[in-house]
Design a protein around this motif. Structure first.
Motif, PDB file in Angstrom:
ATOM      1  N   SER A  87       5.047  10.964 -14.364  1.00 34.80           N
ATOM      2  CA  SER A  87       6.415  10.476 -14.504  1.00 34.80           C
ATOM      3  C   SER A  87       6.979  10.103 -13.154  1.00 34.80           C
ATOM      4  N   ILE A  88       7.908   9.123 -13.164  1.00 33.79           N
ATOM      5  CA  ILE A  88       8.561   8.670 -11.945  1.00 33.79           C
ATOM      6  C   ILE A  88      10.040   8.467 -12.221  1.00 33.79           C
ATOM      7  N   SER A  89      10.865   8.830 -11.241  1.00 35.88           N
ATOM      8  CA  SER A  89      12.304   8.588 -11.320  1.00 35.88           C
ATOM      9  C   SER A  89      12.748   7.966 -10.004  1.00 35.88           C
ATOM     10  N   ILE A  90      13.576   6.920 -10.095  1.00 38.34           N
ATOM     11  CA  ILE A  90      14.061   6.216  -8.907  1.00 38.34           C
ATOM     12  C   ILE A  90      15.578   6.139  -8.954  1.00 38.34           C
ATOM     13  N   VAL A  91      16.230   6.560  -7.866  1.00 36.88           N
ATOM     14  CA  VAL A  91      17.671   6.382  -7.679  1.00 36.88           C
ATOM     15  C   VAL A  91      17.876   5.827  -6.279  1.00 36.88           C
ATOM     16  N   ASN A  92      18.296   4.562  -6.205  1.00 33.72           N
ATOM     17  CA  ASN A  92      18.433   3.872  -4.921  1.00 33.72           C
ATOM     18  C   ASN A  92      17.093   3.929  -4.177  1.00 33.72           C
ATOM     19  N   ASP A  93      17.030   4.526  -2.976  1.00 33.86           N
ATOM     20  CA  ASP A  93      15.774   4.578  -2.227  1.00 33.86           C
ATOM     21  C   ASP A  93      15.007   5.878  -2.440  1.00 33.86           C
ATOM     22  N   LYS A  94      15.536   6.774  -3.260  1.00 36.19           N
ATOM     23  CA  LYS A  94      14.847   8.030  -3.545  1.00 36.19           C
ATOM     24  C   LYS A  94      13.876   7.844  -4.707  1.00 36.19           C
ATOM     25  N   ILE A  95      12.651   8.279  -4.508  1.00 39.17           N
ATOM     26  CA  ILE A  95      11.623   8.240  -5.546  1.00 39.17           C
ATOM     27  C   ILE A  95      11.053   9.645  -5.694  1.00 39.17           C
ATOM     28  N   CYS A  96      10.958  10.110  -6.930  1.00 42.42           N
ATOM     29  CA  CYS A  96      10.295  11.379  -7.210  1.00 42.42           C
ATOM     30  C   CYS A  96       9.201  11.138  -8.235  1.00 42.42           C
ATOM     31  N   ILE A  97       7.996  11.621  -7.942  1.00 43.42           N
ATOM     32  CA  ILE A  97       6.859  11.494  -8.844  1.00 43.42           C
ATOM     33  C   ILE A  97       6.320  12.887  -9.142  1.00 43.42           C
ATOM     34  N   VAL A  98       6.037  13.153 -10.421  1.00 46.67           N
ATOM     35  CA  VAL A  98       5.481  14.451 -10.812  1.00 46.67           C
ATOM     36  C   VAL A  98       4.244  14.200 -11.675  1.00 46.67           C
ATOM     37  N   GLY A  99       3.433  15.279 -11.858  1.00 46.73           N
ATOM     38  CA  GLY A  99       2.241  15.070 -12.663  1.00 46.73           C
ATOM     39  C   GLY A  99       1.405  16.302 -12.873  1.00 46.73           C
ATOM     40  N   SER A 100       0.105  16.083 -12.945  1.00 46.64           N
ATOM     41  CA  SER A 100      -0.830  17.145 -13.284  1.00 46.64           C
ATOM     42  C   SER A 100      -0.848  18.210 -12.198  1.00 46.64           C
ATOM     43  N   GLY A 101      -1.179  19.443 -12.606  1.00 51.75           N
ATOM     44  CA  GLY A 101      -1.267  20.530 -11.661  1.00 51.75           C
ATOM     45  C   GLY A 101       0.040  20.905 -11.008  1.00 51.75           C
ATOM     46  N   GLY A 102       1.160  20.518 -11.617  1.00 57.80           N
ATOM     47  CA  GLY A 102       2.458  20.828 -11.043  1.00 57.80           C
ATOM     48  C   GLY A 102       2.810  20.002  -9.828  1.00 57.80           C
ATOM     49  N   GLY A 103       2.153  18.865  -9.655  1.00 57.06           N
ATOM     50  CA  GLY A 103       2.379  18.036  -8.477  1.00 57.06           C
ATOM     51  C   GLY A 103       3.765  17.421  -8.431  1.00 57.06           C
ATOM     52  N   ILE A 104       4.421  17.508  -7.277  1.00 55.21           N
ATOM     53  CA  ILE A 104       5.722  16.886  -7.034  1.00 55.21           C
ATOM     54  C   ILE A 104       5.702  16.271  -5.643  1.00 55.21           C
ATOM     55  N   VAL A 105       6.060  14.994  -5.535  1.00 56.65           N
ATOM     56  CA  VAL A 105       6.227  14.351  -4.235  1.00 56.65           C
ATOM     57  C   VAL A 105       7.559  13.606  -4.224  1.00 56.65           C
ATOM     58  N   ILE A 106       8.151  13.533  -3.029  1.00 56.01           N
ATOM     59  CA  ILE A 106       9.463  12.918  -2.842  1.00 56.01           C
ATOM     60  C   ILE A 106       9.383  11.882  -1.729  1.00 56.01           C
ATOM     61  N   SER A 107      10.050  10.745  -1.941  1.00 61.12           N
ATOM     62  CA  SER A 107      10.257   9.776  -0.874  1.00 61.12           C
ATOM     63  C   SER A 107      11.746   9.447  -0.815  1.00 61.12           C
ATOM     64  N   ASP A 108      12.314   9.455   0.392  1.00 62.61           N
ATOM     65  CA  ASP A 108      13.720   9.098   0.586  1.00 62.61           C
ATOM     66  C   ASP A 108      13.889   7.715   1.192  1.00 62.61           C
ATOM     67  N   SER A 139       5.202  16.150   0.195  1.00 66.45           N
ATOM     68  CA  SER A 139       4.632  16.897  -0.924  1.00 66.45           C
ATOM     69  C   SER A 139       5.417  18.192  -1.093  1.00 66.45           C
ATOM     70  N   ILE A 140       5.930  18.424  -2.294  1.00 70.73           N
ATOM     71  CA  ILE A 140       6.734  19.609  -2.575  1.00 70.73           C
ATOM     72  C   ILE A 140       5.858  20.739  -3.113  1.00 70.73           C
ATOM     73  N   THR A 141       4.819  20.393  -3.864  1.00 70.56           N
ATOM     74  CA  THR A 141       3.926  21.403  -4.423  1.00 70.56           C
ATOM     75  C   THR A 141       3.206  22.143  -3.309  1.00 70.56           C
ATOM     76  N   GLU A 142       3.159  23.460  -3.408  1.00 66.62           N
ATOM     77  CA  GLU A 142       2.640  24.273  -2.322  1.00 66.62           C
ATOM     78  C   GLU A 142       1.123  24.298  -2.236  1.00 66.62           C
ATOM     79  N   ALA A 143       0.444  23.944  -3.315  1.00 70.96           N
ATOM     80  CA  ALA A 143      -1.012  24.073  -3.324  1.00 70.96           C
ATOM     81  C   ALA A 143      -1.657  22.774  -3.754  1.00 70.96           C
ATOM     82  N   PRO A 144      -2.943  22.557  -3.400  1.00 70.13           N
ATOM     83  CA  PRO A 144      -3.662  21.375  -3.877  1.00 70.13           C
ATOM     84  C   PRO A 144      -3.690  21.359  -5.396  1.00 70.13           C
TER      85      PRO A 144
END
Length: 373
Positions: A313-334, A342-347
């Motif tokens: 899944s992806i969500s975009i608000v202005n220049d902020k992008i958040c992507i989430v997925g398998s294994g609890g993965g979360i990444v943020i771009s401003d 990378s927000i997720t603490e583990a590989p």
């Protein structure tokens, strides 16, 4: 061999670092797949995932919290939508629908008539008027409420093709879609009440033998919308992209230049405006993948995405992008995808090999190109 197997077990349950003081556990690593992320603005966001996962952030995605109270029912969650900073809805397996009025700190169940579907999509205009899409293995329905979810009226009832995604560009203009083994079910509305079934999309290559899975749709405007879904290197089946320019009345598969084709499934899509959109997905051999259009979904090009997990899944608000997925993965771009955190603490991938190469240095490698030392 026994020692290597033991090391692998430890690495798949936690990250281990070797230093002068011996082995040290630095984080826990049991994370559920995250199915949908929704940002209301650049600070407030929510995530729905497997194993009763419902998270919220108030600082733009850098820290996430779960509700202070247990969920009324434990189910995997697949969708989330917020009207404002307080009122929101989340949908899950067995047609579980939850509502919060305190920003996600606590949730209450809304009882529905059916219990055999998964609520994949939610859209609300305000605290009273909204729609949900519930899909089953061989059908699905779209239901609407005028009283905040107290009562529901079925507007679409599909009995042969599993509905999977829904999108609205405005209170009157919406589309819901599904596909199963080459059969399609596309519906659109221009008044928010009555839905019309569209003809099958045109221009679909014959390489798609029995897989035409649809996973996501987004309306860029009342007229333009794009659907994405299945893709595979097996049989050279490019990632599915289907487009309408008349509000869902007619659809056409978008054939890409050979050098721009990618062969993985794409699980979500969102548009910043009528022209710029991003689809995300991935596979076990390629990791996370992003596909971008700047002409309203006619042509697509892969863009760099330093993500090892499959994007759901992806969500975009202005220049902020958040992507989430398998294994609890979360990444943020401003900065609109220029840099990522990378927000997720583990590989978020399985490790398959580990080697001690001397001088207190150990390396490990696994799926999605993960390399640790």
């Amino acid at each position: 061999m026994v020692k290597k197997t033991l090391f692998l077990f430890l690495l798949t349950s936690s990250i281990i670092i070797n230093g002068s003081g011996g082995w040290r556990q630095v984080t826990k690593a049991t994370y559920s797949q995250l199915n949908e992320v929704f940002f209301l603005n650049e600070n407030l966001g929510w995530i729905a995932g497997l194993n009763s996962t419902l998270l919220f952030t108030t600082d733009g995605g850098y820290n996430w919290e779960s509700s202070s109270k247990p969920l009324p029912v434990e189910e995997s969650m697949y969708s989330v939508f917020f009207i404002d900073e307080n009122i929101g809805f989340s949908g899950g397996a067995n047609d579980l629908l939850l509502k919060t009025i305190d920003g996600g700190n606590s949730w209450n169940q809304i009882t529905l008539d059916s219990t055999d579907g998964i609520i994949y999509s939610i859209y609300f205009v305000n605290e009273n008027i909204g729609w949900i899409l519930s899909g089953t293995s061989n059908g699905g329905k779209v239901s609407a409420t005028l009283d905040g979810g107290v009562t529901w009226d079925t507007q679409v009832n599909e009995s042969s093709v599993n509905l999977k995604a829904m999108s609205f560009s405005s209170p009157n203009h919406g589309i819901c879609v599904g596909s199963k083994s080459g059969s399609f079910a596309f519906y659109y509305t221009t008044d928010g009440i009555n839905w019309t079934k569209s003809p099958n999309p045109t221009n679909i290559p014959n390489v798609y033998t029995n897989r035409t899975d649809i996973y996501a749709i987004d309306m860029a405007s009342d007229n333009v919308a794009c659907i994405t879904g299945w893709g595979s290197y097996i049989g050279a089946q490019p990632s599915f992209t289907i487009r309408t320019n008349d509000g869902g009345a007619n659809w056409e598969y978008q054939i890409q230049a050979e050098e721009d084709r990618i062969y993985v499934s794409m699980y979500d899509i969102t548009f910043k405006d009528e022209y710029v959109g991003i689809a995300v997905g991935g596979s076990s051999y390629k990791g996370g993948v992003a596909y971008k259009t700047i002409d309203g979904g006619i042509t697509w090009k892969e863009v760099f995405l330093p993500i090892g997990f499959q994007c759901k899944s992806i969500s975009i608000v202005n220049d902020k992008i958040c992507i989430v997925g398998s294994g609890g993965g979360i990444v943020i771009s401003d900065d609109d995808g220029v840099t990522w955190t990378s927000i997720t603490e583990a590989p978020t991938s399985t490790l398959f090999t580990i080697e001690n190469i001397g001088e207190n240095l150990i390396v490990a490698a696994g799926f999605y190109g993960v390399f640790l030392k």
